[in-house]
Design an enzyme around this catalytic site. Structure first.
Site, mmCIF file in Angstrom:
data_model
loop_
_atom_site.group_PDB
_atom_site.id
_atom_site.type_symbol
_atom_site.label_atom_id
_atom_site.label_comp_id
_atom_site.label_asym_id
_atom_site.label_seq_id
_atom_site.Cartn_x
_atom_site.Cartn_y
_atom_site.Cartn_z
ATOM 1 N N SER A 1 -16.851 -41.660 -130.228
ATOM 2 C CA SER A 1 -17.427 -41.617 -131.589
ATOM 3 C C SER A 1 -16.829 -40.499 -132.423
ATOM 4 C CB SER A 1 -18.947 -41.400 -131.523
ATOM 5 O OG SER A 1 -19.566 -42.470 -130.874
ATOM 6 N N ASP B 1 -22.751 -45.741 -116.550
ATOM 7 C CA ASP B 1 -22.051 -44.618 -117.175
ATOM 8 C C ASP B 1 -22.680 -43.301 -116.681
ATOM 9 O OD1 ASP B 1 -20.273 -43.415 -118.987
ATOM 10 O OD2 ASP B 1 -21.749 -43.462 -120.630
ATOM 11 N N GLY C 1 -21.173 -37.403 -128.623
ATOM 12 C CA GLY C 1 -22.034 -37.193 -129.793
ATOM 13 C C GLY C 1 -21.232 -36.962 -131.059
ATOM 14 N N HIS D 1 -13.873 -40.480 -122.900
ATOM 15 C CA HIS D 1 -15.296 -40.333 -123.240
ATOM 16 C C HIS D 1 -15.395 -39.658 -124.603
ATOM 17 C CE1 HIS D 1 -17.603 -41.305 -119.464
ATOM 18 N NE2 HIS D 1 -16.336 -41.477 -119.100
ATOM 19 N N GLY D 2 -16.526 -39.877 -125.283
ATOM 20 C CA GLY D 2 -16.702 -39.249 -126.591
ATOM 21 C C GLY D 2 -15.871 -39.922 -127.657
ATOM 22 N N ASN E 1 -14.903 -45.122 -124.571
ATOM 23 C CA ASN E 1 -16.372 -45.156 -124.581
ATOM 24 C C ASN E 1 -16.921 -44.833 -125.963
ATOM 25 O OD1 ASN E 1 -16.178 -45.447 -121.836
ATOM 26 N ND2 ASN E 1 -17.336 -43.629 -121.309
ATOM 27 N N VAL E 2 -17.827 -45.665 -126.424
ATOM 28 C CA VAL E 2 -18.475 -45.415 -127.713
ATOM 29 C C VAL E 2 -19.977 -45.624 -127.537
ATOM 30 C CG1 VAL E 2 -18.651 -46.092 -130.141
ATOM 31 C CG2 VAL E 2 -16.434 -46.222 -128.983
ATOM 32 N N ALA E 3 -20.744 -44.584 -127.809
ATOM 33 C CA ALA E 3 -22.204 -44.704 -127.736
ATOM 34 C C ALA E 3 -22.834 -44.316 -129.077
ATOM 35 C CB ALA E 3 -22.756 -43.831 -126.614
ATOM 36 N N THR E 4 -22.642 -43.070 -129.488
ATOM 37 C CA THR E 4 -23.347 -42.526 -130.653
ATOM 38 C C THR E 4 -23.099 -43.334 -131.931
ATOM 39 O OG1 THR E 4 -23.106 -40.351 -129.655
ATOM 40 C CG2 THR E 4 -23.704 -40.405 -131.988
#
Ligand code: 13P
Length: 273
Positions: free
Chosen positions: A202, A81, A172, A199-200, A221-224
Site C-alpha cells: 500500500s 499471512d 500500513g 510486503h507493505g 501484498n496489499v491490505a491497507t
C-alpha cells in the site's frame, strides 16, 4: 480454480510479472477479490491475517474461499499471512489454505531458521506452499532491511518456496515516501532463485513496485489500501441510502466497486493494460 501459490509465483517470476495478494477479513471483501480477479482475467491470492484464523473465523472463511475458488474461472491460492506460531500454521493448513507464511522476522536469525524449518515440514507434509520472511518489514514497529549474505544463508538453510525480504517498505500508510533499496532488491533476486515477496504494498510508489517486479518480486501484498478503499465506499453507500436495505443489497454495490480496485491492481502487477 483452486491452486497453490507455487503454481502461480514460479511462472510469474520467470515472466517478470507479479500476482496481487489481498488481505480479506469478511465475506464481502473476499467476494470483491474474486470478482476483481475474474473481471481482470488474472490469478489472485486471497490471504488472511492470523487474527482471522485464531478468532474462529478462519475455518468458515477459508471454506467459503475454497468454494468460490472451485467455481472461479481464474486460478486462486488461499494463504495464511504472517503466521507467528506453528499452531496457527497447522490450523490454517487444516482449514484448507493452499499456502502459509511463517513469520519469524522478529526473532533472532537462528530462531527464525528453526521455526521456519518446522513450518516447512508442516507445509511439505500437506503439499502446500511455504513463505517466510528475512529482515523485518515494519509493522507499527521499527523495520530492518534484509542483509544479503544472511538472506542467502536463510534461504539455503530453510528451502522455502517464497521469501519476503525487507527492502524499505512498511505495512500500513506511509507518513513519508519510503526509501526502497532497489540495489539490495536486485542483489537479493540475483542470489535467491525463488519468487520474492513484497510486503507493505500500500502506498509504495508505482515506479518502485515496477522495478521490484522486474527484478524478481512475484507476489505483492496489499491490505491497507484495499480495505481503506472498501471502507470509504461503504461509508459513501451508507450516507447515500435513506431507507432500509437488506444487508446483501446494501453492500452489493460496494463489493462491485471494490472489485474494480482489485482488477486495476492485478493488471498493474501483471503488466497488462
Ligand atoms: P499493507 O497493509 O501496507 O498493504 O501491507 C500488506 C501486507 O504486506 C500484508 O502482509
Amino acid at each position: 480454480m483452486l491452486t497453490t501459490m507455487n503454481e502461480l509465483l514460479v511462472a510469474a517470476r520467470k515472466e517478470k510479472r507479479a500476482v496481487g495478494a489481498f488481505n480479506v477479513g469478511n465475506y464481502e471483501t473476499l467476494l470483491a477479490v474474486f470478482r476483481g480477479a475474474e473481471s481482470a482475467g488474472l490469478p489472485v491470492i486471497v490471504q488472511f491475517y492470523e487474527r482471522v484464523v485464531n478468532n474462529g473465523h478462519g475455518e468458515p472463511l477459508v471454506a467459503a474461499a475454497r468454494a468460490l475458488a472451485e467455481r472461479s474461472a481464474v486460478p486462486v491460492a488461499i494463504h495464511l499471512d504472517h503466521g507467528s506460531t506453528l499452531e496457527v500454521v497447522a490450523r490454517a493448513i487444516a482449514a484448507g489454505c493452499t499456502s502459509v507464511m511463517i513469520d519469524g522476522s522478529r526473532l533472532s536469525f537462528d530462531e527464525n531458521v528453526a521455526i521456519t524449518l518446522e513450518a516447512v515440514k508442516l507445509a511439505r507434509a500437506a503439499g502446500v506452499t511455504i513463505e517466510a520472511e528475512i529482515g523485518h518489514v515494519a509493522q507499527g514497529d521499527e523495520g530492518r532491511d534484509a542483509n544479503l549474505q544472511e538472506s542467502v544463508k536463510f534461504f539455503e538453510a530453510t528451502g522455502v518456496d517464497a521469501l519476503a525480504v525487507a527492502v524499505g517498505t512498511a505495512h500500513g500508510f506511509y507518513a513519508e515516501e519510503p526509501k526502497i533499496d532497489l540495489t539490495l532488491a536486485s542483489q537479493l533476486a540475483d542470489a535467491i532463485p525463488v519468487p520474492l515477496v513484497l510486503h507493505g504494498g500500500s502506498g509504495t510508489p508505482q515506479d518502485k513496485v515496477r522495478a521490484l517486479i522486474a527484478s524478481g518480486f512475484a507476489k505483492i501484498n496489499v491490505a491497507t489500501e484495499f480495505q481503506y478503499d472498501y471502507q470509504l465506499k461503504l461509508k459513501a453507500r451508507l450516507n447515500e441510502v435513506q431507507k432500509f436495505f437488506a444487508v446483501d443489497l446494501l453492500e452489493a454495490p460496494v463489493v462491485d466497486s471494490s472489485a474494480e480496485f482489485i482488477a486495476q491492481q492485478l493488471k498493474f502487477f501483471a503488466g497488462v493494460k
